[in-house]
Scaffold this motif. Sequence first.
Motif, short mmCIF file in Angstrom:
data_model
loop_
_atom_site.label_atom_id
_atom_site.label_comp_id
_atom_site.label_asym_id
_atom_site.label_seq_id
_atom_site.Cartn_x
_atom_site.Cartn_y
_atom_site.Cartn_z
N VAL A 31 0.59 -1.40 -0.12
CA VAL A 31 0.48 0.01 0.56
C VAL A 31 1.06 1.29 0.34
N GLN A 259 -8.92 6.03 0.70
CA GLN A 259 -8.43 4.31 0.31
C GLN A 259 -7.49 3.72 0.39
N ALA A 260 -5.82 4.71 0.81
CA ALA A 260 -5.13 3.33 1.42
C ALA A 260 -5.62 3.33 2.79
N ARG A 262 -8.63 2.39 3.79
CA ARG A 262 -9.48 0.78 3.20
C ARG A 262 -8.50 -0.04 3.44
N ASN A 263 -7.36 0.07 2.15
CA ASN A 263 -7.08 -0.62 1.92
C ASN A 263 -5.88 -1.71 2.51
N THR A 266 -8.25 -3.82 4.50
CA THR A 266 -8.57 -5.11 4.09
C THR A 266 -7.39 -6.36 3.96
N LEU A 267 -6.27 -5.21 3.56
CA LEU A 267 -4.68 -6.45 3.39
C LEU A 267 -5.33 -7.01 5.49
N ASN A 281 -4.93 -8.63 -6.56
CA ASN A 281 -5.66 -7.51 -5.52
C ASN A 281 -6.14 -5.98 -6.03
N ILE A 282 -5.28 -6.32 -4.27
CA ILE A 282 -5.08 -4.94 -3.58
C ILE A 282 -3.96 -4.48 -3.98
N SER A 285 -3.49 -2.83 -7.81
CA SER A 285 -4.41 -1.85 -7.42
C SER A 285 -3.92 -0.24 -6.78
N GLU A 286 -3.03 -0.78 -6.12
CA GLU A 286 -2.49 -0.30 -5.49
C GLU A 286 -1.33 0.99 -6.46
N THR A 289 -2.95 2.68 -9.55
CA THR A 289 -3.72 3.46 -8.97
C THR A 289 -2.63 5.11 -8.07
#
Length: 377
Positions: A31, A259-260, A262-263, A266-267, A281-282, A285-286, A289
């Motif tokens: 992230v 977003q960071a 949230r990620n 999730t991570l 996916n994370i 996507s990071e 982004t």
Amino acid sequence: MIVQDFVSKPFSKHISNGSTTWSSPSNIALVKYWGKREPQLPENPSISFTLSNCKTITTLRYSEKKNDGNFSFDIFLDGEKKDDFKHKIDTFFNRIKAYAPFLEHYHFTIETKNTFPHSSGIASSASGMSALALCLVDLEKELLQLNDMEGFSANGDLSSEKKSLLDDYFLKKASFLARLGSGSACRSLQGPLVVWGHHDEIEGSTDLFGVSYPFEVHKHFRNYQDVILLVDKGEKQVSSTIGHNLMHGHPFAQERFKQANRNISTLKTILKEGNVDAFINIVESEALTLHAMMMTSQPYFILMKPNTLKIINSIWDFRKKTGSKLCFTLDAGANVHVLFPGNETQKVLDFINNELVVYCENGNYICDQIGIGAKKI
């Protein structure tokens, strides 16, 4: 801990001369941190894998001089004097002098070398500044012992619990100082996963220094490999510092910072449960982004190269055809980090040699793996 915890008192006695040597690795963020405020504080938390083989080894030699209010140092890279590095070190010393009041009492010779090729396109600021910070804190530890002052100087009479606390402070201060040289450098001292930046769900996380990820990590993520594909070994067209500053007033900045956060939440679940597909996916996507923020800033810029995109598409095709769990991530440049579980090493290396090296400058890539951090030599 707060900033004042790292402010040092002046020393009345100084060591006449000596040296210390530390090695510190680079790291790759899962992230991403992009956007900062003074002094070198992140606008969002980040989490990174510490690397193992890509590291900087720095020897700090010091000899006492008259305190004339000036810094005195020489810098050598691979034995060659590098006066063009002096401005960066002078800026660093000015930032940390309140936390290292001995700086003006010494002439320093900084001898540094990287285990990865010079001008390879791999940023050495994280490994280089963290190695230097460790050397400086090691010198401070010796000065504290000489002056019989309270701090993190441990002697043989201390209990193991007390010594552990002191060693912990040593790493925190080194990470704190490293951050003032290069933000991501504060993530290079420990491993295999390091968090930098306050996050509500990670106890002990702070904007001031990096901390080891404190939670359970599934066995799927304990032997990860990283192959760095060197797409472009040239100097970046836009420095990271300028890129970070362009987040001020960026139309999507605040949503990116959310977003960071949230990620990382999730991570945290992904790392515990071992869901590699969700991890992929994370991470991907990071990476995209990060570059999307660059492409939508004012002024806008693109650090990816055509071959970066060819590698990404090849990875997607390979994963779809084979079910492999490899994925990519990017830093603020054109090079591609290929991440994958250790049990896929031969399969992925065959893929890289057969299909991806053609996109690397002169066919160059570097094999690395997740490591445990810095060490004294």
